[in-house]
Design a protein around this motif. Structure first.
Motif, mmCIF file in Angstrom:
data_model
loop_
_atom_site.group_PDB
_atom_site.id
_atom_site.type_symbol
_atom_site.label_atom_id
_atom_site.label_comp_id
_atom_site.label_asym_id
_atom_site.label_seq_id
_atom_site.Cartn_x
_atom_site.Cartn_y
_atom_site.Cartn_z
ATOM 1 N N UNK A 57 0.829 -1.205 0.000
ATOM 2 C CA UNK A 57 0.000 0.000 0.000
ATOM 3 C C UNK A 57 0.866 1.258 0.000
ATOM 4 N N UNK A 58 1.957 1.233 0.752
ATOM 5 C CA UNK A 58 2.853 2.392 0.784
ATOM 6 C C UNK A 58 3.569 2.570 -0.555
ATOM 7 N N UNK A 59 4.005 1.471 -1.155
ATOM 8 C CA UNK A 59 4.667 1.575 -2.454
ATOM 9 C C UNK A 59 3.674 1.980 -3.545
ATOM 10 N N UNK A 60 2.416 1.554 -3.389
ATOM 11 C CA UNK A 60 1.384 2.001 -4.327
ATOM 12 C C UNK A 60 1.197 3.509 -4.218
ATOM 13 N N UNK A 61 1.300 4.023 -3.000
ATOM 14 C CA UNK A 61 1.181 5.467 -2.800
ATOM 15 C C UNK A 61 2.360 6.202 -3.434
ATOM 16 N N UNK A 62 3.554 5.617 -3.360
ATOM 17 C CA UNK A 62 4.719 6.218 -4.005
ATOM 18 C C UNK A 62 4.525 6.264 -5.517
ATOM 19 N N UNK A 63 3.935 5.211 -6.071
ATOM 20 C CA UNK A 63 3.646 5.182 -7.509
ATOM 21 C C UNK A 63 2.620 6.245 -7.869
ATOM 22 N N UNK A 64 1.601 6.388 -7.030
ATOM 23 C CA UNK A 64 0.567 7.409 -7.228
ATOM 24 C C UNK A 64 1.191 8.802 -7.256
ATOM 25 N N UNK A 65 2.050 9.093 -6.295
ATOM 26 C CA UNK A 65 2.710 10.396 -6.243
ATOM 27 C C UNK A 65 3.555 10.616 -7.496
ATOM 28 N N UNK A 66 4.332 9.613 -7.872
ATOM 29 C CA UNK A 66 5.240 9.743 -9.016
ATOM 30 C C UNK A 66 4.486 10.014 -10.310
ATOM 31 N N UNK A 67 3.405 9.279 -10.544
ATOM 32 C CA UNK A 67 2.649 9.452 -11.781
ATOM 33 C C UNK A 67 1.906 10.787 -11.807
ATOM 34 N N UNK A 68 1.337 11.172 -10.675
ATOM 35 C CA UNK A 68 0.595 12.433 -10.635
ATOM 36 C C UNK A 68 1.504 13.640 -10.826
ATOM 37 N N UNK A 112 5.744 12.463 -26.264
ATOM 38 C CA UNK A 112 6.274 12.025 -24.972
ATOM 39 C C UNK A 112 5.805 12.931 -23.840
ATOM 40 N N UNK A 113 5.908 14.252 -24.026
ATOM 41 C CA UNK A 113 5.526 15.158 -22.940
ATOM 42 C C UNK A 113 4.013 15.211 -22.767
ATOM 43 N N UNK A 114 3.270 15.115 -23.867
ATOM 44 C CA UNK A 114 1.814 15.096 -23.742
ATOM 45 C C UNK A 114 1.349 13.832 -23.021
ATOM 46 N N UNK A 115 2.029 12.727 -23.283
ATOM 47 C CA UNK A 115 1.694 11.479 -22.592
ATOM 48 C C UNK A 115 2.003 11.593 -21.107
ATOM 49 N N UNK A 116 3.149 12.198 -20.780
ATOM 50 C CA UNK A 116 3.502 12.423 -19.378
ATOM 51 C C UNK A 116 2.424 13.219 -18.663
ATOM 52 N N UNK A 117 1.967 14.261 -19.328
ATOM 53 C CA UNK A 117 0.969 15.129 -18.702
ATOM 54 C C UNK A 117 -0.388 14.441 -18.605
ATOM 55 N N UNK A 118 -0.747 13.669 -19.628
ATOM 56 C CA UNK A 118 -2.051 13.008 -19.637
ATOM 57 C C UNK A 118 -2.136 11.897 -18.600
ATOM 58 N N UNK A 119 -1.010 11.256 -18.312
ATOM 59 C CA UNK A 119 -1.004 10.153 -17.349
ATOM 60 C C UNK A 119 -1.505 10.614 -15.985
ATOM 61 N N UNK A 130 -4.612 8.773 -14.440
ATOM 62 C CA UNK A 130 -4.358 7.820 -13.359
ATOM 63 C C UNK A 130 -5.181 8.175 -12.125
ATOM 64 N N UNK A 131 -5.244 9.472 -11.805
ATOM 65 C CA UNK A 131 -6.047 9.906 -10.659
ATOM 66 C C UNK A 131 -7.511 9.510 -10.850
ATOM 67 N N UNK A 132 -8.035 9.796 -12.030
ATOM 68 C CA UNK A 132 -9.439 9.492 -12.306
ATOM 69 C C UNK A 132 -9.696 7.988 -12.278
ATOM 70 N N UNK A 133 -8.753 7.211 -12.807
ATOM 71 C CA UNK A 133 -8.885 5.752 -12.777
ATOM 72 C C UNK A 133 -8.935 5.246 -11.339
ATOM 73 N N UNK A 134 -8.032 5.744 -10.494
ATOM 74 C CA UNK A 134 -8.028 5.320 -9.092
ATOM 75 C C UNK A 134 -9.345 5.670 -8.405
ATOM 76 N N UNK A 135 -9.812 6.888 -8.653
ATOM 77 C CA UNK A 135 -11.026 7.342 -7.982
ATOM 78 C C UNK A 135 -12.265 6.588 -8.450
ATOM 79 N N UNK A 136 -12.328 6.288 -9.745
ATOM 80 C CA UNK A 136 -13.525 5.656 -10.294
ATOM 81 C C UNK A 136 -13.511 4.135 -10.213
#
Length: 335
Positions: free
Chosen positions: A143-154, A281-288, A292-298
């Protein structure tokens, strides 16, 4: 060699983007691991959400300071961070306010949400999300490492903006990269800056109001001022999860503002990118980030947990069924 010098040396990639991205992501996992160890030992989730906010704050600040520290270590600049962000080099526009604004936006959101969630768990004493994993060290660590992934992607859009080195737009360097000198990034806002910041302000406003309405409702219920079993007032009459909608919207705003900057030719040169592939590449970075946030929430930790809990409790009640039928799950109804 100091620890800072060792970090700068170990992450001295050719790509300016990787020079900031790799150590920032490593920091996210390091902070989460540091909090995970005592939390697992004590079998408590009290500091889980708070550690997430602290990871956002530390990683954002680190990504903002890192290019400055590299420039200072290399002797390119002798002043402080303020000078680094405000004094453009030859051929540059005074555009560094975008780094400060986006970093501050993340800091504002992380501080507010972290404080709110920490106060909530201190009042409640536990978080039902951890009932099935609290006593399992492996799952709890996950769960903690999942949170680190969440922070990194956001944080990808903000890391991308903060990774832009001050010297990247100097004419002497640009001439070696391309025969056509890109237009310097304007100090005036682009339309994507305005739209992105507006979306962020709207989103965080919705989230704050929704959280306050829910907190007030819970307090009034404890004080026996009402006997309602679920909240259907205010923004909660427009959406069953207005706080989650607000969070998705604010990250969309950050992504729009960052993407509008990073696709520009000068920014592409600064990150060591170019052509269609660089823009993708940069648009993909920004879109992720918002995706990802919306996927987690929904689909993962937001809406499904809440909906399942209330469905089990009140699913057979007509007033609950009517509220679900007439109230959108995510995007608020305006009329």
């Amino acid at each position: 060699m100091t620890l800072l010098q060792a970090i700068l040396h170990a992450t001295a990639f050719r790509s300016p983007l990787l020079r900031t991205l790799v150590p920032t992501v490593a920091l996210a996992y390091g902070v989460q691991a540091a909090v995970a160890v005592p939390s697992i030992a004590a079998k408590t989730e009290t500091y889980y959400d708070l550690s997430g906010s602290l990871t956002y704050l530390s990683c954002t600040a680190f990504s903002l300071f890192l290019p400055y520290l590299r420039a200072r270590s290399a002797g390119y600049i002798t002043g402080g961070l303020t000078e680094y962000l405000s004094a453009p080099g030859p051929g540059q526009g005074a555009w560094f306010w975008r780094q400060a604004v986006l970093s501050a936006a993340v800091g504002l959101w992380a501080t507010r949400l972290g404080t709110y969630l920490f106060q909530r768990i201190k009042a409640d004493g536990h978080d039902s999300r951890f009932d099935s994993i609290r006593n399992s060290p492996g799952k709890f660590l996950g769960a903690f490492f999942a949170q680190a992934t969440w922070v990194s992607l956001c944080l990808l859009p903000v890391i991308g903006v903060n990774a832009l080195p001050r010297a990247a737009f100097a004419l002497t360097r640009i001439e070696k990269v391309t025969t056509k000198i890109p237009t310097a990034i304007s100090a005036s806002p682009y339309w994507t800056d305005i739209l992105g910041i507006a979306l962020f302000v709207f989103g965080i406003g919705v989230e704050i109001v929704a959280d306050r309405q829910k907190s007030q409702w819970v307090t009034e219920k404890k004080e026996k001022k009402h006997d309602e079993d679920f909240l259907t007032r205010g923004l909660w009459s427009k959406s069953r999860h207005p706080n989650y909608f607000g969070e998705s919207t604010l990250w969309t705003g950050i992504a729009v503002a960052a993407g509008g900057l990073l696709v520009r030719n000068s920014a592409q040169v600064g990150l060591g990118l170019g052509g269609v592939s660089g823009k993708i590449a940069v648009l993909s970075m920004c879109a992720v980030s918002p995706a990802f946030v919306t996927f987690l929430l929904l689909k993962v930790s937001g809406v499904p947990l809440s909906e399942n809990k209330y469905d089990k409790r009140y699913g057979d009640r007509k007033d609950y069924q009517q509220w679900k039928e007439n109230t959108p799950m995510f995007v608020p109804k305006l009329f």
